[in-house]
Design an enzyme around this catalytic site. Structure first.
Site, PDB file in Angstrom:
ATOM      1  N   GLU A 353       0.844  -1.194   0.000  1.00  0.00           N
ATOM      2  CA  GLU A 353       0.000   0.000   0.000  1.00  0.00           C
ATOM      3  C   GLU A 353       0.880   1.246   0.000  1.00  0.00           C
ATOM      4  O   GLU A 353       1.916   1.287   0.666  1.00  0.00           O
ATOM      5  CB  GLU A 353      -0.913  -0.009   1.239  1.00  0.00           C
ATOM      6  CG  GLU A 353      -1.591   1.285   1.573  1.00  0.00           C
ATOM      7  CD  GLU A 353      -2.534   1.769   0.476  1.00  0.00           C
ATOM      8  OE1 GLU A 353      -2.500   2.982   0.183  1.00  0.00           O
ATOM      9  OE2 GLU A 353      -3.278   0.946  -0.094  1.00  0.00           O
ATOM     10  N   CYS A 430     -13.420   0.066  -8.649  1.00  0.00           N
ATOM     11  CA  CYS A 430     -14.498   1.035  -8.419  1.00  0.00           C
ATOM     12  C   CYS A 430     -14.750   1.863  -9.667  1.00  0.00           C
ATOM     13  O   CYS A 430     -15.503   2.840  -9.625  1.00  0.00           O
ATOM     14  CB  CYS A 430     -14.163   1.938  -7.231  1.00  0.00           C
ATOM     15  SG  CYS A 430     -12.627   2.869  -7.429  1.00  0.00           S
TER      16      CYS A 430
END
Length: 473
Positions: A353, A430
């Site tokens: 991340e 998304c």
């Protein structure tokens, strides 16, 4: 010199189909496509022309002359003003139908590759009070409706402050929110308490043009566990006033379990580079996904629809096809939620991340769930960390899960995925448009075997989609 042709409103435009991103389609007599936000198939509308190309134009909805039979009465009194929940005039079943269509259209048109049949969309179990996080803004300038301005005529209206959401397209004006249907209690009570207290005590709201005023934002997180986190963001320190307003909040809203404040002296509202001070509680709240616990601090990223996130992660876990021994890579892992959710079915979890604070949370979440020995998390640019040396050191992935931001994956990362040849890739997106672009690039070595759209954001045009890719023989 020829004078530029004066634009006129488009009258009696028949809306025939849904396009994408909350826009619907009509056609002029010459066949030109007109995209109109806020209109739905079946409407007959008046619209004002905007950006125009040879074969299409954008237009702004002026009036619905004949409503579609599908139109329903929006349940929120702020509909059409605050910019959120733009599809409340559509029944939820129709929203799901158009979102499924959007996924299919974008994947087919943009990817241009062979795709399997798309599974029926999984709708949200709740279409109200489903969000666990909201941010409200204090502004010295309340948004004025066109009706208010028309009634005032040439009279200059006094400036008034507002606590609520930014008006669409306006950085400085805020729509005052009395009741919001996005987040469960005590959110609306917090708004009422803050509005009453600040007005009674003459506290100043932030002016986005002059950068004056004290109160800037209030961020609320409400977990399914019943815990509530509140962060009050101020433009400068005023110890006496700060202590008084925070004490009042605790007195009036005893449900608050983690209370914070932030002094943000920057022009922008981002808090990732700011110190957040804890006044009450441990500095976080705890949320549950199945029987996994997750610490959520003020800076944590966590899917905002907890119940539907749990459903999505269940689909991801099934799609990963884990047997208990696999090396699982979780790219763009955030606070580690997907990897931890899949941990019992995998042998080893490697999470990567870019946001260092999120990786700190991920490590804490692994420890909280007794998984420190199985889960490893690394901070840095995903496309730069995923090198052949990194894969050799930590193990070739048997399954690779990637959940990138709306921009999709960097092409360098896609090339590394193609080079490492993980047998299975689960791509959570998304933004089906950028996902389609990435699937086309991965098609050199992978075939898409399963597609599953899910709705995490009812009454908006946003949609999630899971794609499973398997290595070609």
């Amino acid at each position: 010199m020829a004078r530029k042709k004066r634009r006129q409103a488009i009258e009696q435009l028949q809306i025939t189909a849904y396009a994408a991103e909350g826009k619907s389609i009509g056609h002029l007599e010459d066949g030109k496509v007109v995209f109109v936000a806020g209109a739905i198939p079946g409407d007959v509308v008046s619209a004002w022309p905007g950006k125009e190309k040879k074969t299409w134009m954008d237009a702004r909805l002026v009036r619905v002359n004949v409503p579609s039979p599908d139109r329903v009465q929006p349940f929120c009194p702020h509909f059409g003003l605050c910019g959120g929940c733009k599809w409340q005039m559509l029944p939820y079943e129709k929203q799901l139908q158009y979102k499924q269509q959007q996924v299919g259209d974008q994947l087919q048109r943009i990817s241009g590759i062979e795709l399997p049949e798309i599974q029926p969309i999984i709708g949200s179990a709740a279409d109200r009070y489903y969000r666990n996080k909201l941010e409200f803004t204090f502004s010295a300038t309340r948004y004025r409706t066109s009706a208010e301005l028309a009634e005032a005529g040439d009279e200059k209206l006094p400036e008034e402050g507002a606590l609520g959401f930014h008006a669409p397209g306006l950085f400085d004006k805020v729509v005052p929110i009395q009741t919001c249907f996005l987040q469960p209690d005590p959110t609306n009570e917090v708004l009422r308490v803050l509005r009453d207290y600040t007005e009674r005590n003459g506290l100043t709201y932030y002016n986005f043009k002059t950068h004056e005023g004290w109160l800037r934002n209030v961020v609320l997180r409400v977990a399914r566990t019943g815990q509530v986190l509140l962060n009050l963001v101020l433009a400068y320190e005023d110890v006496e006033a700060r202590e008084a307003i925070l004490a009042h909040l605790l007195q009036e809203i005893p449900q608050i379990t983690s209370l914070h404040y932030t002094i943000n002296q920057k022009v922008n509202d981002t808090l990732y580079d700011q110190d957040i001070i804890t006044v009450k509680g441990p500095g976080y709240i705890t949320e549950m996904l199945e029987d996994f616990s997750f610490k959520i601090s003020p800076k944590s990223f966590f899917q905002t629809n907890t119940q539907q996130a749990e459903r999505m992660y269940q689909e991801v876990r099934t799609a990963a096809g884990l047997t208990g021994t696999e090396v699982l890579y979780d790219l763009y892992c955030g606070t580690g939620s997907i990897g931890i959710f899949c941990s019992r079915q995998a042998g080893k979890i490697i999470g990567i991340e870019a946001v260092a604070d999120a990786v700190t949370d991920a490590k804490a979440n692994a420890e909280l769930n007794g998984l420190s020995g199985k889960c490893q998390f690394y901070a840095g640019d995903v496309s730069k960390i995923c090198t052949p040396d990194f894969f050799r050191e930590h193990g070739r992935p048997d399954v690779l899960i990637t959940d990138p931001p709306r921009a999709g994956m960097h092409e360098d990362l896609i090339n590394q995925i193609l080079a490492i040849r993980a047998p299975r890739v689960v791509y959570v997106s998304c933004n089906p448009a950028t996902q389609a672009r990435d699937l086309a690039l991965l098609d050199r070595s992978y075939r898409v075997t399963w597609l599953q759209p899910l709705d995490l954001f009812p009454h908006t045009h946003h949609i999630e989609n899971i794609a499973v890719l398997e290595l070609k023989a």
